[in-house]
Design an enzyme around this catalytic site. Structure first.
Site, PDB file in Angstrom:
ATOM      1  N   ASN A 176       0.985  14.768  10.538  1.00  0.00           N
ATOM      2  CA  ASN A 176       2.551  14.580  11.077  1.00  0.00           C
ATOM      3  C   ASN A 176       2.664  13.214  11.407  1.00  0.00           C
ATOM      4  O   ASN A 176       2.327  12.826  12.486  1.00  0.00           O
ATOM      5  CB  ASN A 176       2.744  15.509  12.048  1.00  0.00           C
ATOM      6  CG  ASN A 176       2.751  17.105  11.774  1.00  0.00           C
ATOM      7  OD1 ASN A 176       3.601  17.482  10.996  1.00  0.00           O
ATOM      8  ND2 ASN A 176       1.666  17.807  11.832  1.00  0.00           N
ATOM      9  N   GLU A 177       3.068  12.485  10.532  1.00  0.00           N
ATOM     10  CA  GLU A 177       3.244  10.812  10.807  1.00  0.00           C
ATOM     11  C   GLU A 177       4.415  10.616  11.778  1.00  0.00           C
ATOM     12  O   GLU A 177       5.226  11.319  12.170  1.00  0.00           O
ATOM     13  CB  GLU A 177       3.512  10.092   9.426  1.00  0.00           C
ATOM     14  CG  GLU A 177       2.545  10.350   8.231  1.00  0.00           C
ATOM     15  CD  GLU A 177       1.098   9.424   8.353  1.00  0.00           C
ATOM     16  OE1 GLU A 177       1.019   9.250   9.745  1.00  0.00           O
ATOM     17  OE2 GLU A 177       0.870   9.277   7.496  1.00  0.00           O
TER      18      GLU A 177
END
Length: 651
Positions: A176-177
């Protein structure tokens, strides 16, 4: 100027804590700091094992969310040990991994499927139907369907009992950037450039790192009953501070864990260095003002206010939470003079000690005037990159300098660079009608392998050729500095020789080769790499071998005269209050160090593991050394072109 309602509330909370004698906390997530990643990993493994046993006693499955990467490796190793030695069973464990690169074959050495099997699943009794990972070979049109089914399966299992996390340099959890929303679900995402750059070393270059991945969403992670995040090394320090002390923001997805009721960060002391309680502990609670803490506080204040140390006033100390320092140690004048002198005494142009001089306030002894010096270099260029100026001074000042290259460094040589050297050897032999020798056969074998290469791992012949290239460059550097050939040692430590980033565990044979060399040289000084950012990195493993060898040799009489100095690599420097020896460099010495680094031609252009830092090694080294010199100057000391810094390690 008006103060916001939130600021008023915050200040009132601080005043309330002070009034009742409680320490102020800036941390919004429970954070436990351990002396080492090994100790921290053992504590996490014990918690997981206890949960597995508890659920088994209840006749229930234990639903684990698992992570990959270097951070959880030691946790998994400890769980495997518990299975083998303590009978910990995984038969009731059901696991769901966070993520997988896309596309990615499950048997690839870069696959998280393979990682989990090699690190955990193949060594415990978990049924093969009980572990689940995102599919890296799914047809594109089936990914969305798979992601929904993955989440539904977790939900039907009762949700995750325990979620283990690492953290990326940009704050990502799973994949989850930054920019991922708190309500995001399992999905295909595009990897951030910084994430791909951080993985470039594993893949043998940025161009080989996949651009996409399937990741469990933030929502699923936050729905876990218990979340533990691991972080090791100072490269994670800034993002840990943001996640723990900063605002909840999509720019640092790990900060979402502030909203979880049962999340804990487990970090080592290196990852903790930016936390307020470590960086400026006087702002959190009453402390003991010993010499080291006074030095830390005064240098911190000087740099914060952009004032030389000798110009700091009582008001500066009082206004920044250090009134008790003044109360217990006198005026700012007395403190400033003391710290200024401490810093001044770290500076020396004689890293091996200055003969016939008063060494009371010098970092090194004057006797013996000619010392036996042993420089350990984890890779074949760390010596010149990290301490090239000091290296040169030790030789020029007449010490008996030995250099030991601990690993071959072969995986850092590009295939086309190896091919170029092999073509030269083959052409040379052909031109002068030299044939029938083993060297030519080796080069021909390696050349043939590279021409038809279809695997991520180099053959032994190719590794040998690449190792010879690095060895030749190291010899050239040693000759350039002035070290005689007989003082250059190539240890080729066995743990390194796998042909991939993934190394073997440190073994007794690695320690033995280091111990034998120390026993042979009987040094008065040892220099070694003190980069411990990655507990599984080559620098740390090489240091572990040195430390084990030193402990083994401690009873030897010559060890009483052996001092150990630690240097840092091209990436970061010691904190100013930690530095115990600073060796200044003139402009000419900086240039000479640059030319020494240039001897490593295979590393000069297009480095295999360049990562997101596009600077060449000589540029990184020069800028780091210039920054250290500027730091001393900003504190009010002499203005040097550059400086190399060292910390002494004590037995």
């Amino acid at each position: 100027m008006t103060v916001s309602s939130k600021q008023n509330d915050d200040m009132q909370a601080v005043n309330d804590l002070v009034s009742i004698g409680q320490p102020i906390t800036y941390e919004k997530i429970p954070t436990h700091i351990y002396a080492s990643s090994k100790d921290a990993s053992k504590a996490v493994a014990i918690e997981i094992a206890d949960l597995i046993r508890k659920k088994a006693a209840e006749g229930k499955p234990c639903i684990l969310g698992l992570a990959t990467g270097s951070s959880p490796k030691t946790v998994y190793a400890e769980l495997v040990r518990m299975h083998r030695e303590e009978g910990l069973s995984f038969k009731n464990v059901v696991s769901y991994n966070l993520d997988e690169y896309y596309p990615m074959e499950p048997d690839s050495i870069y696959s998280y499927h393979r990682f989990m099997k090699e690190q955990l699943f193949d060594h415990v009794d978990i049924p093969t139907t009980h572990y689940h990972l995102p599919g890296g070979t799914l047809p594109a049109q089936r990914i969305q369907e798979f992601c929904k089914a993955y989440e539904q399966e977790i939900e039907e299992a009762g949700g995750l009992d325990f979620q283990l996390l690492g953290i990326g340099g940009n704050g990502h959890i799973g994949f989850n950037e930054p920019g991922s929303l708190i309500n995001s679900h399992t999905r295909l995402i595009t990897l951030d450039h910084s994430t791909r750059a951080a993985a470039a070393a594993e893949f043998g270059g940025l161009h080989k790192v996949p651009r996409k991945a399937i990741t469990m969403g933030v929502t699923t992670i936050l729905n876990a009953k218990r979340v533990v995040l691991l972080a090791w090394g100072e490269r994670k320090a800034a993002v840990i501070k943001g996640a723990v002390e900063g605002e909840v923001t999509e720019k640092n997805p790990a900060s979402y864990l502030q909203t979880h009721g049962n999340a804990t960060f487990i970090i080592d002391q290196h990852a903790a260095v930016e936390l307020t309680r470590i960086k400026s502990p006087w702002a959190v609670d009453a402390i003991e003002w010993d010499d080291q803490m006074i030095k830390k506080a005064a240098t911190f204040l000087s740099l914060l206010l952009k004032k030389p140390i000798l110009k700091l006033t009582d008001k500066d100390y009082n206004d920044n939470g250090m009134s008790d320092l003044l109360a217990s140690h006198g005026s700012s004048y007395d403190i400033n003079i003391k710290v200024f002198n401490q810093l001044q005494h770290t500076i020396t142009g004689w890293p091996g000690g200055k003969p016939n001089a008063d060494d009371t306030n010098r970092p090194e002894r004057k006797e013996p005037a000619r010392k036996r010096v042993l420089i350990f270099s984890p890779h074949p260029d760390d010596d010149i990159i990290s301490m090239g100026g000091t290296f040169q001074r030790l030789v020029d000042q007449g010490h008996d300098v030995h250099v030991a290259y601990q690993t071959s460094g072969n995986i850092a040589v590009a295939d086309d660079e190896a091919s170029r050297f092999m073509e030269f050897v083959v052409d040379y032999n052909n031109k002068f009608n030299i044939a029938g020798n083993d060297a030519l056969a080796l080069f021909e074998e390696a050349k043939s392998f590279l021409k038809n290469k279809d695997t991520e791992t180099d053959s032994p012949a190719v590794r040998a050729v690449k190792g010879l290239i690095r060895r030749g460059e190291a010899k050239a550097t040693a000759r350039f500095v002035g070290v005689p050939d007989e003082n250059v040692h190539f240890l080729d430590m066995p743990f390194y020789e796998t042909g991939t980033i993934q190394k073997k565990p440190l073994g007794p044979e690695d320690v033995e080769v280091v111990a034998n060399l120390i026993d042979q040289v009987k040094p008065h000084q040892i220099y070694a790499a003190g980069d411990f950012a990655d507990p599984h990195g080559t620098h740390k493993v090489c240091w572990d071998a040195i430390e084990a060898a030193l402990k083994k040799l401690k009873p030897k009489a010559y060890m009483n005269e052996c001092w150990v100095w630690l240097y840092r690599g091209a990436w970061a420097e010691w904190e100013i209050h930690e530095i115990e020896m600073a060796v200044p460099m003139s402009p000419d010495q900086v240039l000479k160090k640059r030319y020494g680094i240039f001897k490593h031609q295979s590393q000069k252009d297009g480095v295999v593991f360049q990562g997101e830092d596009s600077r060449e090694f000589w540029q990184r080294a020069e800028e780091r050394n210039a920054a250290t010199a500027k730091l001393y100057n900003d504190l009010g000391l002499a203005d040097y072109q550059a400086m190399e810094a060292f910390v002494r390690w004590h037995f």
